[in-house]
Design an enzyme around this catalytic site. Structure first.
Site, mmCIF file in Angstrom:
data_model
loop_
_atom_site.group_PDB
_atom_site.id
_atom_site.type_symbol
_atom_site.label_atom_id
_atom_site.label_comp_id
_atom_site.label_asym_id
_atom_site.label_seq_id
_atom_site.Cartn_x
_atom_site.Cartn_y
_atom_site.Cartn_z
ATOM 1 N N ARG A 160 1.001 -1.213 -0.148
ATOM 2 C CA ARG A 160 -0.076 -0.029 -0.021
ATOM 3 C C ARG A 160 0.847 1.265 0.156
ATOM 4 O O ARG A 160 1.716 1.421 0.705
ATOM 5 C CB ARG A 160 -1.024 -0.047 1.124
ATOM 6 C CG ARG A 160 -2.043 -1.049 0.984
ATOM 7 C CD ARG A 160 -2.982 -1.064 2.446
ATOM 8 N NE ARG A 160 -3.183 0.101 2.896
ATOM 9 C CZ ARG A 160 -4.158 0.303 3.948
ATOM 10 N NH1 ARG A 160 -4.643 -0.806 4.541
ATOM 11 N NH2 ARG A 160 -4.072 1.443 4.571
ATOM 12 N N ARG A 171 -1.122 8.717 9.848
ATOM 13 C CA ARG A 171 -2.426 7.976 10.037
ATOM 14 C C ARG A 171 -2.723 7.669 11.709
ATOM 15 O O ARG A 171 -3.486 7.596 12.320
ATOM 16 C CB ARG A 171 -2.168 6.541 9.429
ATOM 17 C CG ARG A 171 -2.393 6.758 7.738
ATOM 18 C CD ARG A 171 -1.713 5.344 7.099
ATOM 19 N NE ARG A 171 -2.729 4.239 7.277
ATOM 20 C CZ ARG A 171 -2.074 3.138 7.051
ATOM 21 N NH1 ARG A 171 -0.919 3.033 6.480
ATOM 22 N NH2 ARG A 171 -2.745 2.003 7.117
HETATM 23 P P1 AMP Z 1 -7.556 1.749 6.028
HETATM 24 O O1 AMP Z 1 -7.497 0.766 4.892
HETATM 25 O O2 AMP Z 1 -8.832 1.484 7.016
HETATM 26 O O3 AMP Z 1 -6.459 1.931 6.845
HETATM 27 O O4 AMP Z 1 -7.838 2.935 5.494
HETATM 28 C C1 AMP Z 1 -6.890 3.616 4.369
HETATM 29 C C2 AMP Z 1 -7.108 5.205 4.371
HETATM 30 O O5 AMP Z 1 -8.456 5.348 3.777
HETATM 31 C C3 AMP Z 1 -7.031 6.038 5.475
HETATM 32 O O6 AMP Z 1 -5.825 6.501 6.144
HETATM 33 C C4 AMP Z 1 -8.011 7.300 5.056
HETATM 34 O O7 AMP Z 1 -7.217 8.128 4.266
HETATM 35 C C5 AMP Z 1 -9.106 6.414 4.217
HETATM 36 N N1 AMP Z 1 -10.186 6.035 5.073
HETATM 37 C C6 AMP Z 1 -10.631 4.786 5.320
HETATM 38 N N2 AMP Z 1 -11.639 4.809 6.084
HETATM 39 C C7 AMP Z 1 -11.838 6.000 6.335
HETATM 40 C C8 AMP Z 1 -12.844 6.687 7.252
HETATM 41 N N3 AMP Z 1 -13.939 5.713 7.699
HETATM 42 N N4 AMP Z 1 -12.914 8.010 7.350
HETATM 43 C C9 AMP Z 1 -12.139 8.588 6.645
HETATM 44 N N5 AMP Z 1 -11.097 8.163 5.921
HETATM 45 C C10 AMP Z 1 -10.815 6.725 5.782
#
Ligand code: AMP
Length: 214
Positions: A160, A171
């Site tokens: 990623r 993050r």
């Molecule tokens: P994740 O795969 O859950 O780690 O999400 C990857 C990225 O997607 C995050 O760092 C945010 O940029 C965006 N993202 C995912 N879910 C959300 C959410 N519920 N609210 C805001 N941004 C999100």
């Protein structure tokens, strides 16, 4: 039963969600996966959020609430694992309202607790199979045959863009500033449980199973 898995990046939410799907036939709704799909298919929204995601910032509530409400419409009845959603109090309120309009609710919010130090090592070494999404790690879980996915035999792997150390710092900060206040909210509404996310994957899965059965 509807549940939320909550924890910092690298806590193992996605991995545990996939196990629960396999074991209990529930549906995983991951806003991170939805946003990555939108980016990969080149939709206007996907291109708009790509830069925000690469930096490690949160995309707007409006976008993710829209995605979740659209996907929920296609899910027939209770039995959803929310992975990476909600991440803000506004999203948590919107989710409660969306579920209430279907006569449903969140039954458990499972916090996966991990040490910050472990997260950097976990995240910066992870990669996944480009065909089936199985997750591997350079040291903790390399494929049994180098370059070949244990699950499907695929030979293409992805890392990623936001799994770099600098994006991870952003993050983590987003998690502490915007998402961790949700823990207080769910505690106050009697829905919060926690598991120790530092153990082996099987032990964490077992601890989550106990919550289902409680
Ligand atoms: P994740 O795969 O859950 O780690 O999400 C990857 C990225 O997607 C995050 O760092 C945010 O940029 C965006 N993202 C995912 N879910 C959300 C959410 N519920 N609210 C805001 N941004 C999100």
């Amino acid at each position: 039963m509807n549940i939320i898995l909550i924890g910092p990046p690298g806590a193992g939410k996605g991995t545990q969600a996939k196990r629960i799907v396999a074991e209990r036939g529930m549906v995983q709704l991951s806003t991170g996966d939805m946003l990555r799909d939108a980016k990969a298919s080149g939709t206007e929204m996907g291109l708009r959020v790509a830069e925000i995601m690469a930096r490690g910032d949160l995309v707007t509530d409006e976008i993710v609430i829209g995605l979740i409400s659209e996907k929920l419409e296609a899910v027939p009845s209770a039995g959803v694992i929310f992975d990476g959603f909600p991440r803000t109090l506004a999203q948590a309120d919107a989710l409660d309202a969306l579920l209430a309009s279907r006569g449903e609710k969140i039954d458990h919010v499972v916090e996966i607790r991990v040490d910050d130090d472990a997260l950097v090592a976990r995240i910066t070494g992870r990669f996944s199979c480009a065909s089936c999404g199985e997750v591997f790690h350079d040291t903790a879980r390399p494929p049994e045959r180098e370059g070949v996915c244990d699950a499907c035999g695929g030979t293409e792997f992805l890392r990623r863009a936001d799994d770099s150390e600098s994006a991870l710092r952003t993050r983590l900060m987003s998690y502490y500033k915007q998402t961790s206040p949700l823990l207080g909210f769910y505690h106050a509404t009697g829905r919060l449980r926690f598991v120790d996310g530092m153990g082996e994957m099987d032990d964490v899965a077992q601890a989550i199973s106990k919550i289902f059965e409680s």
